[in-house]
Design a protein around this motif. Structure first.
Motif, short mmCIF file in Angstrom:
data_model
loop_
_atom_site.label_atom_id
_atom_site.label_comp_id
_atom_site.label_asym_id
_atom_site.label_seq_id
_atom_site.Cartn_x
_atom_site.Cartn_y
_atom_site.Cartn_z
N VAL A 91 0.85 -1.19 0.00
CA VAL A 91 0.00 0.00 0.00
C VAL A 91 0.88 1.24 0.00
O VAL A 91 1.82 1.35 0.80
CB VAL A 91 -0.93 0.01 1.24
CG1 VAL A 91 -1.76 1.28 1.27
CG2 VAL A 91 -1.82 -1.23 1.25
N LEU A 92 0.58 2.18 -0.89
CA LEU A 92 1.33 3.43 -0.97
C LEU A 92 0.40 4.60 -0.65
O LEU A 92 -0.66 4.75 -1.27
CB LEU A 92 1.92 3.62 -2.37
CG LEU A 92 2.69 4.93 -2.60
CD1 LEU A 92 3.95 4.97 -1.73
CD2 LEU A 92 3.05 5.10 -4.07
N ILE A 93 0.79 5.41 0.32
CA ILE A 93 0.02 6.59 0.71
C ILE A 93 0.67 7.83 0.10
O ILE A 93 1.88 8.02 0.20
CB ILE A 93 0.00 6.76 2.25
CG1 ILE A 93 -0.35 5.44 2.95
CG2 ILE A 93 -0.96 7.89 2.64
CD1 ILE A 93 -1.74 4.94 2.71
N SER A 122 4.90 5.50 2.16
CA SER A 122 4.33 6.81 1.84
C SER A 122 5.33 7.62 1.03
O SER A 122 6.54 7.41 1.12
CB SER A 122 3.95 7.57 3.12
OG SER A 122 5.07 7.84 3.91
N VAL A 123 4.80 8.56 0.26
CA VAL A 123 5.63 9.45 -0.54
C VAL A 123 4.98 10.82 -0.55
O VAL A 123 3.76 10.94 -0.62
CB VAL A 123 5.81 8.91 -1.98
CG1 VAL A 123 4.46 8.82 -2.70
CG2 VAL A 123 6.79 9.75 -2.77
N ASN A 124 5.80 11.86 -0.44
CA ASN A 124 5.28 13.21 -0.52
C ASN A 124 4.69 13.46 -1.90
O ASN A 124 5.22 12.97 -2.92
CB ASN A 124 6.40 14.21 -0.25
CG ASN A 124 5.89 15.64 -0.14
OD1 ASN A 124 5.64 16.31 -1.15
ND2 ASN A 124 5.73 16.10 1.09
N TRP A 125 3.61 14.22 -1.96
CA TRP A 125 2.93 14.41 -3.24
C TRP A 125 3.81 15.06 -4.28
O TRP A 125 3.62 14.83 -5.50
CB TRP A 125 1.64 15.21 -3.04
CG TRP A 125 1.82 16.67 -2.70
CD1 TRP A 125 1.99 17.21 -1.47
CD2 TRP A 125 1.80 17.76 -3.63
NE1 TRP A 125 2.10 18.58 -1.55
CE2 TRP A 125 1.97 18.95 -2.87
CE3 TRP A 125 1.65 17.86 -5.00
CZ2 TRP A 125 2.03 20.22 -3.46
CZ3 TRP A 125 1.69 19.13 -5.59
CH2 TRP A 125 1.87 20.28 -4.83
N HIS A 126 4.81 15.84 -3.87
CA HIS A 126 5.74 16.44 -4.83
C HIS A 126 6.55 15.38 -5.57
O HIS A 126 7.03 15.63 -6.69
CB HIS A 126 6.70 17.39 -4.11
CG HIS A 126 6.05 18.62 -3.55
ND1 HIS A 126 5.61 19.66 -4.33
CD2 HIS A 126 5.76 18.96 -2.27
CE1 HIS A 126 5.09 20.60 -3.57
NE2 HIS A 126 5.17 20.21 -2.31
N GLU A 127 6.71 14.20 -4.95
CA GLU A 127 7.55 13.15 -5.52
C GLU A 127 6.75 11.99 -6.08
O GLU A 127 7.32 10.98 -6.49
CB GLU A 127 8.50 12.61 -4.43
CG GLU A 127 9.39 13.67 -3.79
CD GLU A 127 10.35 14.29 -4.79
OE1 GLU A 127 10.77 13.57 -5.71
OE2 GLU A 127 10.66 15.49 -4.64
N MET A 128 5.43 12.10 -6.14
CA MET A 128 4.62 10.93 -6.50
C MET A 128 4.85 10.48 -7.95
O MET A 128 4.69 9.29 -8.26
CB MET A 128 3.13 11.21 -6.26
CG MET A 128 2.54 12.34 -7.05
SD MET A 128 0.82 12.64 -6.55
CE MET A 128 0.39 13.99 -7.67
N LEU A 138 -3.02 2.31 -4.14
CA LEU A 138 -2.59 3.69 -3.97
C LEU A 138 -3.70 4.40 -3.20
O LEU A 138 -4.87 4.34 -3.59
CB LEU A 138 -2.37 4.36 -5.32
CG LEU A 138 -1.90 5.81 -5.30
CD1 LEU A 138 -0.47 5.89 -4.79
CD2 LEU A 138 -2.00 6.45 -6.68
N VAL A 139 -3.34 5.07 -2.11
CA VAL A 139 -4.33 5.69 -1.22
C VAL A 139 -3.99 7.17 -1.09
O VAL A 139 -2.84 7.53 -0.84
CB VAL A 139 -4.33 5.02 0.17
CG1 VAL A 139 -5.39 5.64 1.07
CG2 VAL A 139 -4.56 3.51 0.03
N ALA A 140 -5.00 8.02 -1.26
CA ALA A 140 -4.74 9.46 -1.23
C ALA A 140 -5.97 10.22 -0.76
O ALA A 140 -7.10 9.73 -0.83
CB ALA A 140 -4.33 9.96 -2.63
N CYS A 141 -5.72 11.43 -0.28
CA CYS A 141 -6.78 12.39 0.02
C CYS A 141 -6.77 13.40 -1.12
O CYS A 141 -5.88 14.24 -1.21
CB CYS A 141 -6.50 13.07 1.36
SG CYS A 141 -7.76 14.27 1.84
#
Length: 334
Positions: A91-93, A122-128, A138-141
């Motif tokens: 799972v990747l957040i 998890s990965v910062n959204w800048h690096e997705m 893949l899990v995201a808000c």
């Protein structure tokens, strides 16, 4: 004191004049919230059964999903049930702020309790865009109110496909306002915020049933699908007269957002493509001397201010963003 001769419209206008909301939901009070209310029961009540079917069918049409579960509680409940029942494997957040951190906590809790998750990363959204390898989920808000950030669901879907993953979204702040929820395999959200209902109901929309069985009565998705407990009857009833006119209420949000963006163009912190409709983050401190104003204090603890745009939806297409006249810039941030 409310006179019995006063109309629902008079009552709603009075209540909305007494409190000016700059928070992310529930929105301002609607006459339609109240006209939908009625005595109701979950079994043998034909009238309520029709109300629930109408609301749930409207919600499925809005997001394009095959199935929907309704439950009494906040979106956090829907998201915990989703994590326990659907997530497995790797799972990747996508990290965007407080609410994505909540998703990570829920995934890690599911990993400990159900034991079908092998890894939570998890990965910062800048690096997705730079993530490589295979993931199962893949899990995201998609709209993060704690930071005033919107991520394109289309982009999240394309990243999920590239990783071989299914997509699960916290759609609490994007439902009813943003597009492309149909691209997600599972979404969780609540009856307030962009749906404009009263608080108390949450929903999980999905296309395929989960493959694991959760050893819990309350947290097993089947319990809610089979309606084995008291449901969110009045929260659903508060939506039955709202959803047919949803575009009119949504217009008020968009108009409020447009005016705020124009007024605060020098203090915006994200570009247009990352701007959510529900709220705006600025790098200055917003205050108000009006005692009726309820300002938003983000759980994310970031600097500046976040102003939300749900405070005039009762005005529908007559909204002009005049509620913002009570706001003041107290201090420009660094």
């Amino acid at each position: 004191m409310i006179n019995a001769d006063h109309s629902i419209e008079w009552l709603v206008q009075k209540k909305n004049q007494e409190k000016l909301l700059f928070t992310p939901g529930p929105a301002s009070l609607l006459s339609e919230n109240l006209t939908g209310l009625r005595p109701c029961f979950g079994r043998g009540d034909i009238d309520y059964n029709q109300v629930e079917e109408q609301v749930l069918e409207s919600l499925k049409a809005m997001t394009g999903h095959r199935y929907i579960a309704r439950m009494q509680g906040s979106a956090s409940l829907a998201l915990e049930v989703s994590a326990l029942n659907f997530l497995y494997g790797r799972v990747l957040i996508i990290s965007t702020g407080y609410y994505s951190d909540r998703l990570k906590w829920l995934a890690e809790s599911a990993h400990r309790r159900v034991c079908v998750i092998n890894e939570v990363a998890s990965v910062n959204w800048h690096e997705m865009d730079n993530v490589i390898g295979h993931f199962d989920w893949l899990v995201a808000c998609s709209t993060e109110t704690s930071s005033g950030l919107k991520l394109s669901i289309t982009l999240l879907s394309s990243i999920a496909k590239r990783l071989g993953a299914r997509l699960m979204l916290d759609a609490t702040a994007s439902i009813g306002l943003e597009d492309d929820h149909d691209l997600a395999d599972v979404i969780g959200y609540s009856s307030c915020k962009g749906l404009f209902g009263l608080t108390g109901a949450s929903f999980i929309a999905f296309n395929d049933f989960p493959i694991q069985e959760v050893d819990s009565f309350y947290l097993n998705l089947s319990t809610h699908l089979e309606k084995r407990m008291t449901g969110p009857y009045h929260a659903l009833a508060s939506l039955v007269d709202v959803l047919p006119n949803h575009d009119d209420f949504k217009f008020a949000v968009e108009e409020n957002k447009t005016r705020f963006i124009r007024k605060m163009s020098n203090w915006l912190t994200v570009s247009a493509e990352y701007q959510p409709k529900i709220c705006t983050h600025v790098n200055c401190n917003i205050t108000s001397k009006d005692p009726r104003a309820v300002l938003y204090f983000s759980r994310g603890g970031m600097g500046g201010s976040i102003v939300c745009h749900l405070g005039e939806i009762h005005l529908k297409r007559q909204a002009k963003g005049d509620i913002q006249d009570v706001l003041e810039i107290a201090e420009i941030g660094s």
